[in-house]
Design an enzyme around this catalytic site. Sequence first.
Site, short mmCIF file in Angstrom:
data_model
loop_
_atom_site.label_atom_id
_atom_site.label_comp_id
_atom_site.label_asym_id
_atom_site.label_seq_id
_atom_site.Cartn_x
_atom_site.Cartn_y
_atom_site.Cartn_z
N LYS A 56 1.13 4.10 -2.91
CA LYS A 56 0.81 5.52 -2.68
C LYS A 56 2.07 6.39 -2.86
O LYS A 56 1.97 7.52 -3.34
CB LYS A 56 0.20 5.71 -1.28
N TYR A 63 0.85 -1.21 0.00
CA TYR A 63 0.00 0.00 0.00
C TYR A 63 0.88 1.25 0.00
O TYR A 63 0.66 2.18 -0.79
CB TYR A 63 -0.91 -0.03 1.23
P1 NAD Z 1 -13.65 1.99 0.12
O1 NAD Z 1 -13.22 0.59 0.30
O2 NAD Z 1 -15.02 2.38 0.53
O3 NAD Z 1 -13.46 2.46 -1.40
C1 NAD Z 1 -12.62 1.84 -2.33
C2 NAD Z 1 -13.44 1.63 -3.59
O4 NAD Z 1 -12.57 1.15 -4.64
C3 NAD Z 1 -14.56 0.59 -3.42
O5 NAD Z 1 -15.77 1.10 -3.92
C4 NAD Z 1 -14.08 -0.58 -4.27
O6 NAD Z 1 -15.15 -1.34 -4.82
C5 NAD Z 1 -13.29 0.15 -5.35
N1 NAD Z 1 -12.36 -0.74 -6.05
C6 NAD Z 1 -11.51 -1.65 -5.51
N2 NAD Z 1 -10.86 -2.29 -6.49
C7 NAD Z 1 -11.28 -1.77 -7.66
C8 NAD Z 1 -10.96 -2.01 -9.03
N3 NAD Z 1 -10.06 -2.95 -9.36
N4 NAD Z 1 -11.58 -1.28 -9.99
C9 NAD Z 1 -12.52 -0.34 -9.65
N5 NAD Z 1 -12.85 -0.07 -8.37
C10 NAD Z 1 -12.24 -0.77 -7.39
O7 NAD Z 1 -12.60 2.87 0.91
P2 NAD Z 1 -12.26 4.44 0.84
O8 NAD Z 1 -11.66 4.78 2.12
O9 NAD Z 1 -13.41 5.21 0.37
O10 NAD Z 1 -11.08 4.46 -0.25
C11 NAD Z 1 -11.04 5.35 -1.33
C12 NAD Z 1 -9.62 5.80 -1.57
O11 NAD Z 1 -9.19 6.60 -0.47
C13 NAD Z 1 -8.61 4.66 -1.69
O12 NAD Z 1 -7.70 4.93 -2.74
C14 NAD Z 1 -7.89 4.69 -0.36
O13 NAD Z 1 -6.57 4.19 -0.45
C15 NAD Z 1 -7.90 6.17 -0.08
N6 NAD Z 1 -7.68 6.53 1.31
C16 NAD Z 1 -8.60 6.20 2.27
C17 NAD Z 1 -8.35 6.55 3.59
C18 NAD Z 1 -9.31 6.24 4.69
O14 NAD Z 1 -8.95 6.40 5.84
N7 NAD Z 1 -10.53 5.80 4.40
C19 NAD Z 1 -7.18 7.22 3.92
C20 NAD Z 1 -6.28 7.54 2.93
C21 NAD Z 1 -6.54 7.18 1.62
#
Ligand code: NAD
Length: 268
Positions: free
Chosen positions: A173, A169
């Site tokens: 990133k 991860y």
């Molecule tokens: P989440 O799991 O709700 O969202 C991730 C989404 O990506 C899901 O809808 C999933 O179905 C989709 N996905 C996964 N594999 C895929 C693929 N191969 N093709 C298309 N879609 C795909 O979680 P989130 O927190 O909303 O994550 C969204 C982004 O934010 C991610 O990139 C995550 O790394 C980043 N992020 C989240 C946090 C946090 O604390 N929630 C912090 C930093 C970064």
Amino acid sequence: MSTITANVEQANAYRSLKDKVILITGASTGIGRAIAIETARQGANVVVNYIGKADAAQEVVREIENDHGTALAIEADVSKSDQVQHMISQAVSHLGRVDVLVNNAGIEKESPFLDKPESEFDAVIGVNLKGPFLCTQAAARDMAKRKKGTIINISSVHEDLPFPGYSAYCAAKGGLRMLCRDLALELAPHGINIVNVAPGAIDTPINKRTLSNPEKKLALKREIPLGRVGEPQEVAKLVCYLASDDAAYITGTTVVIDGGLMHQTGSL
Ligand code: NAD
């Protein structure tokens, strides 16, 4: 002009994304879902990319349509180039173009480095790094024809901050950090700006394991100077600004939204 018409026009004047076409990957849940709903509220026509179950994506589309917006759900695995090409051409044929791409889809898998399976590394890099590469290339080829476009990558504080157990991860990133900086230079002559958004801990399904455990949640909150986990809507509002023409001069950098987490010593 009637008072009602004048009020509607006044309201529309504040819809900073009016008539823009925005494609958000992984938009059926979490941060992507919030971005889809908020950008539509600001006047954008939205493509809700998803993988797997269509119901959640259709529900986002319905919510946008019920609020008089325009949205379209398109399934595609962002790590597969043929599916990405198909998604972009579907978006262009239905909505005319893609003005803003939000590379939001992501997965997170934990395992100690010495035991990390190759398949886990490939999966995380495939979605979190190769996905933005493929989607950006496909969208930017269309944007370059119009000499205008914006790419927003939902990165993470872990583009900078180590996170033991999450080496794939962090590598993805961290790679996204340099992809943003490199593409800012390569795409600038084509009128395209690119920016990373680095959230800290946000209340979404990706953090379910931590946030559903009261002890882990408390420990996490103690790491955050502002003392709370962020909401997806807070990230979405930042993305709305970055997607607007007001932010067109921002490129090749990362905007952090983390309640101060990155500055905390001994943090995650
Ligand atoms: P989440 O799991 O709700 O969202 C991730 C989404 O990506 C899901 O809808 C999933 O179905 C989709 N996905 C996964 N594999 C895929 C693929 N191969 N093709 C298309 N879609 C795909 O979680 P989130 O927190 O909303 O994550 C969204 C982004 O934010 C991610 O990139 C995550 O790394 C980043 N992020 C989240 C946090 C946090 O604390 N929630 C912090 C930093 C970064």
